[in-house]
Design an enzyme around this catalytic site. Structure first.
Site, mmCIF file in Angstrom:
data_model
loop_
_atom_site.group_PDB
_atom_site.id
_atom_site.type_symbol
_atom_site.label_atom_id
_atom_site.label_comp_id
_atom_site.label_asym_id
_atom_site.label_seq_id
_atom_site.Cartn_x
_atom_site.Cartn_y
_atom_site.Cartn_z
ATOM 1 N N SER A 174 1.778 -7.537 -5.112
ATOM 2 C CA SER A 174 2.803 -6.851 -4.314
ATOM 3 C C SER A 174 2.788 -7.415 -2.897
ATOM 4 C CB SER A 174 2.515 -5.347 -4.247
ATOM 5 O OG SER A 174 3.322 -4.774 -3.223
ATOM 6 N N HIS B 109 5.762 -9.060 -6.875
ATOM 7 C CA HIS B 109 6.264 -7.689 -6.977
ATOM 8 C C HIS B 109 6.821 -7.303 -5.612
ATOM 9 C CE1 HIS B 109 6.300 -3.570 -8.672
ATOM 10 N NE2 HIS B 109 5.863 -3.153 -7.504
ATOM 11 N N ASP C 261 8.330 -4.466 -3.344
ATOM 12 C CA ASP C 261 8.434 -3.007 -3.219
ATOM 13 C C ASP C 261 9.510 -2.635 -2.216
ATOM 14 O OD1 ASP C 261 4.964 -2.840 -3.743
ATOM 15 O OD2 ASP C 261 6.478 -1.834 -4.964
ATOM 16 N N MET D 288 11.638 0.232 -0.377
ATOM 17 C CA MET D 288 11.463 1.646 -0.052
ATOM 18 C C MET D 288 12.543 2.113 0.923
ATOM 19 S SD MET D 288 7.354 1.676 0.487
ATOM 20 C CE MET D 288 6.281 1.126 -0.825
ATOM 21 N N HIS E 112 10.909 -3.536 -7.418
ATOM 22 C CA HIS E 112 10.615 -2.119 -7.693
ATOM 23 C C HIS E 112 11.397 -1.268 -6.696
ATOM 24 C CE1 HIS E 112 7.187 1.143 -7.580
ATOM 25 N NE2 HIS E 112 8.305 1.616 -8.078
ATOM 26 N N MET F 126 12.240 1.878 -5.031
ATOM 27 C CA MET F 126 11.818 3.250 -4.763
ATOM 28 C C MET F 126 12.882 3.879 -3.864
ATOM 29 S SD MET F 126 7.775 2.442 -4.276
ATOM 30 C CE MET F 126 8.060 0.695 -3.997
ATOM 31 N N MET G 120 3.145 4.424 -12.375
ATOM 32 C CA MET G 120 2.555 4.500 -11.040
ATOM 33 C C MET G 120 1.207 5.186 -11.119
ATOM 34 S SD MET G 120 4.610 2.903 -9.157
ATOM 35 C CE MET G 120 3.753 3.224 -7.606
ATOM 36 N N GLY H 32 4.740 4.739 -2.013
ATOM 37 C CA GLY H 32 5.095 4.771 -0.589
ATOM 38 C C GLY H 32 4.203 3.884 0.240
ATOM 39 N N PHE H 33 2.933 3.763 -0.201
ATOM 40 C CA PHE H 33 2.004 2.989 0.622
ATOM 41 C C PHE H 33 1.027 2.207 -0.262
ATOM 42 C CE2 PHE H 33 3.224 4.731 4.667
ATOM 43 C CZ PHE H 33 3.765 5.972 4.322
ATOM 44 N N GLY I 177 -2.760 0.331 -0.697
ATOM 45 C CA GLY I 177 -4.119 0.655 -0.278
ATOM 46 C C GLY I 177 -4.602 2.041 -0.644
ATOM 47 N N ASP J 243 0.833 0.063 -11.360
ATOM 48 C CA ASP J 243 1.076 -0.230 -9.947
ATOM 49 C C ASP J 243 0.451 0.848 -9.068
ATOM 50 O OD1 ASP J 243 4.261 -0.638 -8.157
ATOM 51 O OD2 ASP J 243 2.181 -0.853 -7.516
ATOM 52 N N GLY K 198 -3.349 0.845 -6.530
ATOM 53 C CA GLY K 198 -4.802 0.922 -6.579
ATOM 54 C C GLY K 198 -5.429 0.058 -7.655
ATOM 55 N N GLY L 108 -1.631 -5.220 -4.726
ATOM 56 C CA GLY L 108 -1.253 -5.643 -3.375
ATOM 57 C C GLY L 108 -2.517 -5.893 -2.570
HETATM 58 C C1 DX5 Z 1 3.245 1.682 -3.637
HETATM 59 C C2 DX5 Z 1 3.768 0.384 -4.212
HETATM 60 C C3 DX5 Z 1 2.677 -0.420 -4.835
HETATM 61 C C4 DX5 Z 1 1.673 -0.794 -3.836
HETATM 62 C C5 DX5 Z 1 0.457 -1.326 -4.526
HETATM 63 O O1 DX5 Z 1 4.307 2.502 -3.372
HETATM 64 O O2 DX5 Z 1 4.710 0.640 -5.200
HETATM 65 O O3 DX5 Z 1 3.194 -1.624 -5.404
HETATM 66 O O4 DX5 Z 1 2.212 -1.737 -2.955
HETATM 67 O O5 DX5 Z 1 -0.416 -1.537 -3.522
HETATM 68 P P1 DX5 Z 1 -1.968 -1.587 -3.728
HETATM 69 O O6 DX5 Z 1 -2.173 -2.603 -4.816
HETATM 70 O O7 DX5 Z 1 -2.405 -2.032 -2.372
HETATM 71 O O8 DX5 Z 1 -2.407 -0.226 -4.109
HETATM 72 ZN ZN ZN Z 2 5.561 -1.246 -6.614
#
Ligand code: DX5
Ligand code: ZN
Length: 218
Positions: free
Chosen positions: A11, A36, A38, A40, A69, A71, A140, A145-146, A148, A178, A180, A200
């Site tokens: 990501s 990937h 993302d 948002m 993706h 969102m 998911m 949204g974030f 990490g 997707d 963690g 990511g």
């Molecule tokens: C979260 C995103 C994920 C995220 C994954 O909303 O959809 O793709 O970026 O990030 P890590 O791999 O850092 O958890």
């Molecule tokens: Zn994603």
């Protein structure tokens, strides 16, 4: 098993947004084939990322498969813009109150693969009506949204159920996870039937990217 070759899709949300093309080069130089993206809107998720112009500019810089993706509360209003920008897969969420089936069909009509995604709080049964329409199911394992965030192991049964449905129905959609995903949680997902992993933070922070990729793409 589905027969889909295992894919690691980094990501780019986790890259330096002042140097996204550099982040994309890191993915290419690691020998990977997917990125990937993302997207948002600050409504469906409490964050903003980037839009079609960024995707179109990144498109000029690589041959990667653009796994997008969305969102967004209203993805149906943006699928054409992302298809034109160079997206090759477009995944929408099942939660927004929109014509999901029509939107999936519209994504295919634009010449893209289509995916359906669900948040941790959404029952896996909510995507069952769409399985015959998609090329990819995105489960998911964090609240989107974030990057990490910590992986939610309570979502693993959804992967298993989605893999069972794929087998029972003789379908071949990819099962993507997707949120963690790292060297520990990625193999857990693959054990349940996932074949496409988004990472990511873990990818961009990996000291030994080759070892990380081997583990998640073997
Ligand atoms: C979260 C995103 C994920 C995220 C994954 O909303 O959809 O793709 O970026 O990030 P890590 O791999 O850092 O958890
Ligand atoms: Zn994603």
């Amino acid at each position: 098993m589905s027969g889909n070759p295992a894919i690691l899709a980094p990501s780019i949300l986790a890259a330096n947004h002042a140097q996204l093309a550099e982040g994309q080069r890191t993915i290419v130089e690691a020998g990977l084939s997917w990125v990937h993206l993302d997207i948002m809107d600050g409504h469906f998720v409490p964050n903003l990322s980037f839009g079609p112009k960024t995707v179109a500019d990144l498109r000029k810089e690589s041959e990667l498969y653009f796994d997008t993706h969305l969102m967004l509360d209203n993805p149906q209003d943006y699928i054409e813009a992302f298809a034109k920008a160079g997206s090759q897969n477009i995944t929408i969420h099942v939660e927004p109150d929109i014509p999901v089936e029509d939107t999936l069909k519209a994504i295919r009509a634009l010449g893209c693969h289509c995916g359906i995604s669900l948040n941790p709080g959404t029952p896996i049964e909510d995507i069952q009506p769409f399985l015959e329409l998609v090329d990819l199911v995105l489960i998911m394992t964090v609240q989107p949204g974030f990057g990490g965030q910590s992986f939610r192991e309570d979502q693993l049964p959804k992967i298993k159920q989605t893999a069972q449905w794929r087998e029972e129905k003789g379908l071949t959609y990819r099962i993507q996870v997707d949120g963690g995903v790292d060297a520990t949680t990625g193999p857990l997902c693959k054990e349940q039937g996932a074949d496409t992993l988004v990472a990511g933070t873990a990818f961009f922070k990996a000291e030994d990217k080759e070892a990380f990729i081997t583990l998640l793409q073997e």
